[in-house]
Design a protein around this motif. Structure first.
Motif, PDB file in Angstrom:
ATOM      1  N   MET A  90      -4.064   6.836   1.236  1.00  0.00           N
ATOM      2  CA  MET A  90      -4.392   5.701   2.082  1.00  0.00           C
ATOM      3  C   MET A  90      -3.781   5.819   3.473  1.00  0.00           C
ATOM      4  SD  MET A  90      -5.628   4.498  -0.673  1.00  0.00           S
ATOM      5  CE  MET A  90      -5.362   3.281  -1.944  1.00  0.00           C
ATOM      6  N   GLN A 106       0.832  -1.199   0.000  1.00  0.00           N
ATOM      7  CA  GLN A 106       0.000   0.000   0.000  1.00  0.00           C
ATOM      8  C   GLN A 106       0.871   1.255   0.000  1.00  0.00           C
ATOM      9  OE1 GLN A 106      -3.621  -0.084   0.140  1.00  0.00           O
ATOM     10  NE2 GLN A 106      -2.965   1.850  -0.715  1.00  0.00           N
ATOM     11  N   PHE A 107       1.912   1.208   0.796  1.00  0.00           N
ATOM     12  CA  PHE A 107       2.810   2.357   0.918  1.00  0.00           C
ATOM     13  C   PHE A 107       3.507   2.652  -0.407  1.00  0.00           C
ATOM     14  CE2 PHE A 107       6.787   4.435   2.072  1.00  0.00           C
ATOM     15  CZ  PHE A 107       6.302   5.467   2.867  1.00  0.00           C
ATOM     16  N   PRO A 129     -10.791  -2.308  -4.184  1.00  0.00           N
ATOM     17  CA  PRO A 129     -10.758  -1.645  -5.485  1.00  0.00           C
ATOM     18  C   PRO A 129     -12.136  -1.240  -5.999  1.00  0.00           C
ATOM     19  CG  PRO A 129      -9.309  -3.554  -5.501  1.00  0.00           C
ATOM     20  CD  PRO A 129     -10.053  -3.589  -4.195  1.00  0.00           C
ATOM     21  N   ILE A 162       3.468  11.754   1.499  1.00  0.00           N
ATOM     22  CA  ILE A 162       2.504  11.136   0.584  1.00  0.00           C
ATOM     23  C   ILE A 162       1.316  12.059   0.359  1.00  0.00           C
ATOM     24  CG2 ILE A 162       0.742   9.327   0.449  1.00  0.00           C
ATOM     25  CD1 ILE A 162       2.752   7.322   1.258  1.00  0.00           C
ATOM     26  N   GLU A 177      -8.735  12.021  -5.653  1.00  0.00           N
ATOM     27  CA  GLU A 177      -7.582  11.207  -5.273  1.00  0.00           C
ATOM     28  C   GLU A 177      -7.860  10.438  -3.987  1.00  0.00           C
ATOM     29  OE1 GLU A 177      -4.808   9.648  -5.602  1.00  0.00           O
ATOM     30  OE2 GLU A 177      -4.644  10.257  -7.675  1.00  0.00           O
ATOM     31  N   PHE A 178      -6.986   9.493  -3.732  1.00  0.00           N
ATOM     32  CA  PHE A 178      -6.997   8.738  -2.488  1.00  0.00           C
ATOM     33  C   PHE A 178      -5.671   8.909  -1.784  1.00  0.00           C
ATOM     34  CE2 PHE A 178     -10.455   5.663  -1.802  1.00  0.00           C
ATOM     35  CZ  PHE A 178     -11.247   5.973  -2.896  1.00  0.00           C
ATOM     36  N   MET A 206     -13.226   1.798  -4.287  1.00  0.00           N
ATOM     37  CA  MET A 206     -12.432   2.945  -4.722  1.00  0.00           C
ATOM     38  C   MET A 206     -12.927   3.449  -6.072  1.00  0.00           C
ATOM     39  SD  MET A 206      -8.593   1.808  -3.644  1.00  0.00           S
ATOM     40  CE  MET A 206      -7.832   3.247  -4.386  1.00  0.00           C
ATOM     41  N   VAL A 207     -13.235   2.503  -6.966  1.00  0.00           N
ATOM     42  CA  VAL A 207     -13.739   2.902  -8.280  1.00  0.00           C
ATOM     43  C   VAL A 207     -15.029   3.704  -8.116  1.00  0.00           C
ATOM     44  CG1 VAL A 207     -14.715   2.047 -10.449  1.00  0.00           C
ATOM     45  CG2 VAL A 207     -12.639   1.002  -9.513  1.00  0.00           C
ATOM     46  N   LEU A 242      -0.201  16.306  -7.110  1.00  0.00           N
ATOM     47  CA  LEU A 242      -0.683  15.553  -8.271  1.00  0.00           C
ATOM     48  C   LEU A 242      -1.982  16.131  -8.824  1.00  0.00           C
ATOM     49  CD1 LEU A 242       0.371  12.797  -9.483  1.00  0.00           C
ATOM     50  CD2 LEU A 242      -1.318  11.668  -8.067  1.00  0.00           C
ATOM     51  N   GLY A 285       1.161   4.109  -2.830  1.00  0.00           N
ATOM     52  CA  GLY A 285       0.734   5.429  -2.366  1.00  0.00           C
ATOM     53  C   GLY A 285       1.651   6.536  -2.851  1.00  0.00           C
ATOM     54  N   ARG A 286       2.893   6.187  -3.139  1.00  0.00           N
ATOM     55  CA  ARG A 286       3.847   7.196  -3.583  1.00  0.00           C
ATOM     56  C   ARG A 286       3.729   7.414  -5.089  1.00  0.00           C
ATOM     57  NH1 ARG A 286       9.763   5.886  -1.858  1.00  0.00           N
ATOM     58  NH2 ARG A 286      10.051   7.986  -2.642  1.00  0.00           N
ATOM     59  N   THR A 333      -9.473   0.204   0.959  1.00  0.00           N
ATOM     60  CA  THR A 333      -8.660  -0.088  -0.223  1.00  0.00           C
ATOM     61  C   THR A 333      -9.276  -1.188  -1.062  1.00  0.00           C
ATOM     62  OG1 THR A 333      -7.340  -1.692   0.993  1.00  0.00           O
ATOM     63  CG2 THR A 333      -6.519   0.564   0.926  1.00  0.00           C
ATOM     64  N   LYS A 339       0.220  13.792  -3.168  1.00  0.00           N
ATOM     65  CA  LYS A 339      -1.113  13.622  -3.740  1.00  0.00           C
ATOM     66  C   LYS A 339      -1.740  14.979  -4.064  1.00  0.00           C
ATOM     67  CE  LYS A 339      -1.738   9.139  -3.586  1.00  0.00           C
ATOM     68  NZ  LYS A 339      -1.892   8.378  -4.822  1.00  0.00           N
ATOM     69  N   THR A 377       2.057   9.169   5.101  1.00  0.00           N
ATOM     70  CA  THR A 377       3.057  10.083   5.655  1.00  0.00           C
ATOM     71  C   THR A 377       2.705  11.468   5.125  1.00  0.00           C
ATOM     72  OG1 THR A 377       4.513   9.912   3.757  1.00  0.00           O
ATOM     73  CG2 THR A 377       4.838   8.295   5.516  1.00  0.00           C
ATOM     74  N   TRP A 407      -0.836  -4.886  -3.826  1.00  0.00           N
ATOM     75  CA  TRP A 407      -1.393  -4.561  -5.131  1.00  0.00           C
ATOM     76  C   TRP A 407      -0.466  -5.162  -6.180  1.00  0.00           C
ATOM     77  CZ3 TRP A 407      -5.967  -1.826  -5.675  1.00  0.00           C
ATOM     78  CH2 TRP A 407      -6.449  -1.178  -4.525  1.00  0.00           C
ATOM     79  N   LEU A 444     -14.227   7.205  -7.074  1.00  0.00           N
ATOM     80  CA  LEU A 444     -13.642   7.970  -8.179  1.00  0.00           C
ATOM     81  C   LEU A 444     -14.705   8.348  -9.197  1.00  0.00           C
ATOM     82  CD1 LEU A 444     -10.366   5.883  -8.609  1.00  0.00           C
ATOM     83  CD2 LEU A 444     -10.480   8.265  -7.825  1.00  0.00           C
ATOM     84  N   ALA A 451      -4.724   7.457  -7.998  1.00  0.00           N
ATOM     85  CA  ALA A 451      -5.647   6.408  -7.562  1.00  0.00           C
ATOM     86  C   ALA A 451      -6.355   5.755  -8.740  1.00  0.00           C
ATOM     87  CB  ALA A 451      -6.664   6.994  -6.585  1.00  0.00           C
ATOM     88  N   ALA A 452      -6.720   6.543  -9.749  1.00  0.00           N
ATOM     89  CA  ALA A 452      -7.438   5.967 -10.882  1.00  0.00           C
ATOM     90  C   ALA A 452      -6.546   4.978 -11.620  1.00  0.00           C
ATOM     91  CB  ALA A 452      -7.915   7.068 -11.830  1.00  0.00           C
ATOM     92  N   ARG A 472      -5.957  -6.359  -6.362  1.00  0.00           N
ATOM     93  CA  ARG A 472      -5.688  -6.454  -4.938  1.00  0.00           C
ATOM     94  C   ARG A 472      -5.461  -7.916  -4.606  1.00  0.00           C
ATOM     95  NH1 ARG A 472      -6.443  -3.326   0.004  1.00  0.00           N
ATOM     96  NH2 ARG A 472      -4.279  -3.572   0.504  1.00  0.00           N
ATOM     97  N   VAL A 500      -6.368   1.641  -9.460  1.00  0.00           N
ATOM     98  CA  VAL A 500      -7.485   0.692  -9.497  1.00  0.00           C
ATOM     99  C   VAL A 500      -7.675   0.073 -10.880  1.00  0.00           C
ATOM    100  CG1 VAL A 500      -8.708   1.639  -7.516  1.00  0.00           C
ATOM    101  CG2 VAL A 500      -9.205   2.532  -9.783  1.00  0.00           C
TER     102      VAL A 500
END
Ligand SMILES: C[S@@+](CC[C@H](N)C(=O)[O-])C[C@H]1O[C@@H](n2cnc3c(N)ncnc32)[C@H](O)[C@@H]1O
Ligand SMILES: [Mg+2]
Lengths: 280, 127
Positions: B103, A159-160, B87, B110, B100-101, B90-91, B117, A163-164, B85, B114, B107, A182, B94, A168-169, A177, A172
């Motif tokens: 999670m 996940q981490f 999927p 992160i 955005e997500f 999440m879809v 982004l 995440g970087r 999480t 985001k 940190t 992932w 969105l 998100a789109a 999953r 998925v």
């Protein structure tokens, strides 16, 4: 216990011999944290004992393990977003024009680490360039470290890690999953061929690449080796191809057969010809 | 410019508040989606909302749907800050209009990445 100065020197030599990577003094702190597990795995009590073992036998497999452990694998999806913006705004459209008759694209991620870079490219191509669907597109991803390469090949990220940098789109749509992780979908995965390659050895490629990413790896080499690698990269890059380095890297002060090209907020390199005349 | 923080955990709201204030946002907070919508109506310049998923009364997904159903809020950036999480869920978020997500656990870097982004870092933010 800090690593003794002369042991550090010896270890740097080994790493330099095997990988060409220079361990600078500000990376000394890494030696202990990275080599303690190697020592333990080899059944040695500490780094001192590891050094002794390395000195005892030049051919011990521990040499390779040490070299691998000392190469740094930091990476992420969409590392330096402006690079990937430029690739989708300029590089790929240009290459699509130029390769209309062959309908093929060859891309190389040299030093791909745990795979985020080649997967980023594969995902970008699939998302932004559906017209490439019936082209022959292949991404070759190589790294010196076998261990990191098998992680890359698995296409499985925490996940981490996703995440970087990964929108998100895109996550998925392009990953499944699996348990807590992932995993890159098979149709993305199959565009990429992973293989082990030390950049200090001759490159085994016959077909030229249209795009080469040689990112955040030259930093570990001395200027002479940088020039060697870049000269080899030039030979395996198509005459109208593109080369990209990491965000903080440049070819300034190196004699190389490349010409700088500004692409929006990033810098790319184009091959110069004839390469021979530059080195006389 | 305001950032609306919608989360039923007081501790999480505090963490998020600290981060976005450092980036230059003023903040308003709500402990569930229904109150979140109220705060949005009361505050004239919300540019960003950070939204938890699981909350009493109105959850994060319903909040996103409610916000996007009003024309004047089409440009508010919506970031789900969640441990959700799955999927397919999440879809749905969105498709309903989340941008955005981030999670949990996340940190600061992160979250900032985001926001970058989706173009939700205020001008002159220090990163
Ligand atoms: C910092 S990572 C860069 C990953 C990715 N290109 C990026 O920019 O995010 C550097 C990688 O270079 C690899 N490497 C170091 N020396 C190498 C060599 N001589 N040949 C091939 N790969 C090497 C390391 O194993 C590591 O995975
Ligand atoms: Mg909650």
């Amino acid at each position: 216990m800090p690593v003794a100065e002369h042991d550090l020197e010896f270890l740097s030599t080994i790493v330099a011999e095997r990988t060409g990577n220079v361990i600078s003094s500000h990376q000394a702190y890494l030696v202990e944290s990275r080599l303690a597990p190697v020592a333990k795995e080899a059944g040695l009590s500490d780094i001192r004992a590891l050094v002794k073992e390395l000195q005892r036998s030049r051919t011990s497999p521990v040499h390779d393990r040490v070299a691998e452990a000392m190469t740094i694998n930091e990476t992420s999806f969409f590392r330096d977003p402006s690079l990937f913006d430029a690739i989708s705004a300029h590089v790929i459209p240009d290459l699509i024009d130029a390769r209309q008759s062959q309908r093929s694209l060859r891309i190389w991620c040299a030093a791909c680490s745990s795979g985020q870079e080649p997967y980023t490219l594969a995902i970008l191509l699939r998302t932004r360039f559906p017209e490439l669907g019936n082209w022959d597109v292949k991404i070759t991803a190589t790294d010196y470290s076998r261990e990191i390469l098998s992680k890359a090949e698995s296409g499985s990220y925490s996940q981490f890690e996703v995440g970087r940098g990964l929108p998100a789109a895109m996550l998925v749509l392009n990953f499944d999953r699996v348990g807590m992780n992932w995993v890159v979908k098979p149709e993305i995965r199959k565009q990429i061929e992973f293989c082990e390659l030390n950049l200090l050895t001759p490159f085994p490629f016959y077909q030229p690449f249209d795009l080469i990413l040689l990112r955040n790896v030259l930093i570990y080499f001395d200027p002479g080796k940088k020039v060697d690698i870049l000269t080899s990269a030039h030979r395996t890059l198509a005459s109208d191809g593109y080369l990209f380095l990491g965000g903080g890297e440049s070819l300034v002060s190196l004699e190389t057969p490349f010409e700088r090209q500004v692409l929006d907020r990033t810098v790319g390199y184009r091959p110069l010809y004839p390469s021979e005349t530059k080195h006389d | 410019m305001h950032c609306l923080i919608v989360d039923d955990s007081r501790a999480m709201r505090r963490i998020l508040r600290t981060i976005v204030q450092r980036l230059g946002y003023e903040t308003v907070e709500a402990e569930n989606g229904r109150i979140g919508v109220e705060r949005l109506h009361e505050t004239s310049d919300v540019g960003l909302a950070l939204v938890d998923w699981n909350m009493p009364e109105m959850n994060g997904l319903e909040f996103v749907q409610a916000v996007r159903s009003e024309d004047r809020y089409q440009n508010v950036k919506l970031v789900m800050v969640t441990s959700e999480t799955d999927p397919s869920r999440m879809v749905r978020a969105l498709m309903s209009g989340a941008d955005e997500f981030a999670m949990k656990p996340f940190t600061e870097q992160i979250l900032v990445d985001k926001l970058k982004l989706i173009g939700a870092l205020p001008d002159g933010a220090c990163c």
